[in-house]
Write a protein that holds these residues in place. Structure first.
Motif, short mmCIF file in Angstrom:
data_model
loop_
_atom_site.label_atom_id
_atom_site.label_comp_id
_atom_site.label_asym_id
_atom_site.label_seq_id
_atom_site.Cartn_x
_atom_site.Cartn_y
_atom_site.Cartn_z
N MET A 34 38.24 68.33 78.62
CA MET A 34 37.76 69.37 77.84
C MET A 34 37.38 70.40 78.17
SD MET A 34 34.76 67.88 81.17
CE MET A 34 32.93 67.77 79.96
N LYS A 35 37.00 70.91 77.18
CA LYS A 35 36.53 72.35 76.70
C LYS A 35 35.82 73.21 76.77
CE LYS A 35 41.20 72.40 73.46
NZ LYS A 35 41.46 72.28 72.70
N ALA A 36 35.37 74.44 77.30
CA ALA A 36 34.37 75.33 76.76
C ALA A 36 35.10 75.96 75.92
CB ALA A 36 34.30 75.97 78.66
N TYR A 37 34.01 76.87 75.74
CA TYR A 37 33.91 78.17 74.31
C TYR A 37 33.34 78.24 74.08
CZ TYR A 37 36.39 73.13 72.36
OH TYR A 37 36.72 71.73 72.64
N LYS A 38 33.82 80.17 74.00
CA LYS A 38 32.66 80.88 73.70
C LYS A 38 32.46 81.22 72.04
CE LYS A 38 32.52 84.37 77.56
NZ LYS A 38 33.49 85.34 78.52
N ASN A 39 31.11 81.65 71.43
CA ASN A 39 30.63 81.41 70.42
C ASN A 39 30.56 83.46 70.54
OD1 ASN A 39 28.32 82.85 71.24
ND2 ASN A 39 26.80 80.74 70.05
N GLU A 40 30.04 83.24 69.20
CA GLU A 40 30.19 85.13 68.48
C GLU A 40 28.98 85.76 69.47
OE1 GLU A 40 29.44 85.07 64.35
OE2 GLU A 40 31.67 85.45 63.71
N LEU A 95 38.86 77.64 77.50
CA LEU A 95 38.75 77.06 78.39
C LEU A 95 39.25 75.48 78.46
CD1 LEU A 95 39.34 78.96 81.08
CD2 LEU A 95 37.07 77.64 81.67
N TYR A 96 40.34 75.54 79.30
CA TYR A 96 40.17 74.47 79.57
C TYR A 96 40.20 73.67 80.67
CZ TYR A 96 43.07 69.31 79.36
OH TYR A 96 43.45 67.88 79.59
N SER A 116 41.26 76.47 82.76
CA SER A 116 42.63 77.12 82.95
C SER A 116 42.48 78.02 81.45
CB SER A 116 43.75 76.15 82.66
OG SER A 116 45.29 76.49 82.49
N PRO A 117 41.77 79.35 81.57
CA PRO A 117 42.30 79.68 80.06
C PRO A 117 43.72 79.08 79.74
CG PRO A 117 43.03 81.33 81.83
CD PRO A 117 42.52 79.78 82.67
#
Ligand SMILES: *Cc1c(COP(=O)(O)O)cnc(C)c1O
Length: 355
Positions: free
Chosen positions: A76-82, A138-139, A166-167
């Motif tokens: 899965m992945k984590a993302y950052k918004n603006e 971020l995986y 893992s970035p």
């Protein structure tokens, strides 16, 4: 020093490694954040959840994982918004699938609340590790392995559940050529193809090496019984566009129920694209290609999101796909990644903010 927050014991690193990372030049899955989540199973139950410094795992040579391959994973992945907020994409789907895989491999299931609580605690501690450059994220790799001892071929009595992160930059670059595989199979009826079991991927490496020697980057798996129907593209679900219809095979014992796959089906229908979920014959692809109706093929999965296919090989013949303006692949990839990165409305309620 360790502190307990909620049900989790947290041990922080004394010094972060983050300054060693070049965030403008990230490979995929090669560098690891400061911490990891761990929980051990023994005496018939899951023990204390912990977030600890990322570190090696020490095991007896008799651990069952080494001999009988009892291991499963998720991606899965984590993302950052603006605004710098952390976003997940449909994480409960991964949590559920982890337990579907666990059950098939005779591994005890991990409780839903503990999964989300552990994941969120880890992402809060390592939030600065979520990259913000285009296409990067971020995986997240949750996995379980059999840590119990003994050479007897039976399920382990002890397990470890870990979430490491893992970035990562984008997964593959460019279009790939694929070979339709007619000898080796990834999965079979009654087997473990629907599970994310470690051994499924070990079994794919050799046929993929043979395809690479012939100049292809990946194989298209066909059904193990007749090899007449396409099933998956490497470790991704496969989509095909014939005319203006988007096709993908139905999930089964042999085809993994991908979260990217089902999200693409929903988005495509929402865009007014005609979608058919049905078995796809290799002969149908070849006929469509000869008539100029085979317009696109692409793989779909969390890591690469959508991976366009430039052409395929079958029985010594190569079939090239046309270059498409405004392709479904690029439209659908933009739509799904805009949702993931918080750039657009979340019409389907798929985003999960980590607060
Ligand atoms: C993980 C995986 C996929 C893609 O699943 P997502 O949930 O979209 O990441 C597809 N096929 C196989 C064999 C996989 O292991």
């Amino acid at each position: 020093m360790s502190v307990a927050t909620g049900n989790i014991v947290i041990k922080k690193v004394s010094k972060s490694r983050i300054s060693e990372i070049d965030f403008s030049n990230l490979a995929f899955g090669q560098q690891f954040s400061d911490h990891m989540f761990v929980c051990d199973y023994k005496d018939g139950k899951w023990q204390q959840s912990q977030v600890i410094p990322f570190q090696n795992i020490s095991l007896s040579p008799s651990s069952k994982i080494f001999h009988y391959g009892q291991s499963i994973f998720e991606g899965m992945k984590a993302y950052k918004n603006e605004n710098g907020e952390t976003l997940l994409f449909r994480p409960l789907e991964n949590q559920k699938r982890l337990n579907i895989s666990a059950k098939r491999l005779a591994i005890p299931e991990f409780p839903e609340e503990s999964f989300m609580e552990g994941l969120e605690a880890l992402l809060k501690i390592d939030k600065d590790w979520i990259p913000t450059t285009e296409g990067s994220s971020l995986y997240i790799r949750p996995f379980m392995l059999a840590t119990g001892n003994g050479f007897h071929a039976s399920p382990s009595d002890e397990y470890k559940f870990v979430i490491a992160t893992s970035p990562s930059g984008a997964y593959f670059g460019g279009e790939i050529k694929v070979l339709i595989e007619e000898k080796y199979s990834r999965s079979a009826n009654g087997g473990v193809g629907f599970a994310k079991a470690g051994g499924n991927y070990a079994g794919q490496f050799y046929p993929t090496q043979l395809a690479k020697e012939k100049g292809y980057q990946q194989v298209i798996w066909t059904d193990d019984n007749t090899h007449e129907y396409i099933e998956e593209a490497g470790a991704m679900n496969i989509f095909v566009r014939i005319g203006d219809t988007l096709l993908t095979g139905p999930t089964s014992d042999r085809i993994l129920d991908g979260i990217t796959r089902k999200s693409i089906i929903t988005i495509a229908e929402d865009e007014g694209i005609k979608v058919e979920v049905r078995k796809i014959k290799v002969s149908e692809l070849i006929e469509a290609s000869k008539k100029g109706e085979l317009k696109e093929m692409f793989g779909a999965g969390t890591a690469a999101v959508i991976s366009p296919i430039a052409g395929f090989g079958h029985r010594g013949e190569d079939y090239d796909l046309p270059e498409m303006e405004n392709s479904y692949a690029s439209r659908l990839k933009k739509r799904i990644t805009d949702i993931q990165y918080g750039k657009t409305e979340d019409k389907f309620g798929w985003r999960y903010p980590v607060k």
